[in-house]
Design an enzyme around this catalytic site. Structure first.
Site, short mmCIF file in Angstrom:
data_model
loop_
_atom_site.label_atom_id
_atom_site.label_comp_id
_atom_site.label_asym_id
_atom_site.label_seq_id
_atom_site.Cartn_x
_atom_site.Cartn_y
_atom_site.Cartn_z
N GLU A 44 0.83 -1.21 0.00
CA GLU A 44 0.00 0.00 0.00
C GLU A 44 0.86 1.26 0.00
OE1 GLU A 44 -3.63 1.90 2.72
OE2 GLU A 44 -2.16 0.56 3.62
N LYS A 117 -10.39 2.94 -1.74
CA LYS A 117 -10.51 2.24 -0.46
C LYS A 117 -11.82 2.57 0.23
CE LYS A 117 -7.63 1.55 3.70
NZ LYS A 117 -6.30 1.89 4.26
N CYS A 154 -5.71 -2.60 2.51
CA CYS A 154 -5.40 -2.59 3.94
C CYS A 154 -6.63 -2.76 4.83
CB CYS A 154 -4.61 -1.33 4.30
SG CYS A 154 -3.65 -1.50 5.84
#
Length: 294
Positions: A44, A117, A154
């Site tokens: 990431e 995200k 993540c």
């Protein structure tokens, strides 16, 4: 002819120089491709240090529109050169909006789109809500030249709903670029094993391979701040949740493993997890409701 897919995860440390970080990542992509990898996952926000440990407005200058991001303009041509798929994690700017995003570069170098995200954490050492808006793309699964790929970023990896949604959308493998390590508010808290186990659970529950790529090293904080240490431990899990390739907390390099997509297609059907789903009972996992217990 059986369909197989060779996956790779990159694990390394990153510094302040974006060009140097891109160059280091490109060299590891080449190493992975030389080992036969067809889908190669960097960690990431590899463009620089994980800046979300603090709230500093200077970092907004390192965001770019996704098609023009230096990581994308450098690695997409490399994907075409090597014939590999590269999910590219970036700090994205769209007008006045900023996102933690992933651009999927196909094996011919074409950009298949962007995922933003969905779940944005906010806590000591991971102050992402200061920088990123919650993603507006929904979960994404891409039809690449090497297979159907679902990718979260993540904090997304802790949510079983995200993994299930991507599998229902036809993903054949799940990928999670990550930046995770120490918990600054509690030095005794080590999340490495739970972090692995939750994704291994996604693999089992969806009968699907999972790849996680984390960074390593200690990145100093501003002034007297202690910064952040990352615990690596990148891995590739098979459909049973077994770790078929893994790094320790400090190793640098690439992991590779090969999976049989045709076997997984049949095996997933044989397990019956998707046959026996009771969607009529799952309303509770929709909009949040107040639990009226006794």
């Amino acid at each position: 002819m059986a369909r197989s897919l060779t996956l790779a995860a990159i694990q390394t440390a990153y510094g302040l120089d974006m060009a140097a970080n891109i160059s280091a990542t490109a060299e590891l992509v080449r190493e992975a491709a030389a080992k036969g990898a067809q889908v190669i996952l960097p960690s990431e926000l590899f463009q620089g240090p994980y800046f979300c440990v603090t709230q500093e407005e200077r970092w907004f200058a390192t965001a770019h529109p996704w098609r023009e991001h230096p990581c994308v303009t450098a690695l997409a041509p490399l994907a075409a050169e090597l014939g590999v798929v590269i999910p590219i994690s970036i700090f994205e700017r769209e007008g006045p909006h900023y996102y933690n995003s992933l651009v999927m570069a196909d094996a011919d170098g074409s950009l298949l789109g962007v995922y933003r995200k969905s779940h944005i954490p906010d806590g000591p050492g991971y102050q992402e809500k200061y920088y990123f808006r919650p993603g507006d793309t929904g979960f994404k699964v891409w039809e690449t030249r090497h297979g159907r790929i679902g990718a979260g970023i993540c904090w997304d990896q802790w949510y079983p709903e995200a993994a299930r949604a991507m599998t229902l959308m036809g993903a054949e493998v799940l990928l999670y670029p990550t930046a995770i390590g120490a918990e600054p508010h509690d030095a005794s808290l080590d999340t490495r094993d739970p972090w692995r186990r939750v994704m291994q659970g996604h693999a089992v529950a969806n009968v699907i391979p999972v790849v996680a790529a984390n960074r390593i090293g200690t990145e100093p904080g501003p002034g007297a701040a202690s910064g952040q240490s990352f615990y690596g431990s990148s891995f590739i899990a098979d459909h049973r949740g077994d770790l078929i390739a893994e790094f320790d907390r400090e190793e640098q390099g690439v992991l590779t493993a090969t999976v049989d997509l045709d076997f997984l297609h049949t095996h997933r059907a044989a397990w019956g997890f998707f046959r026996d789903r009771r969607t009529d009972l799952y309303e509770v996992v929709g909009p949040q409701k107040v639990f009226e217990g006794r």
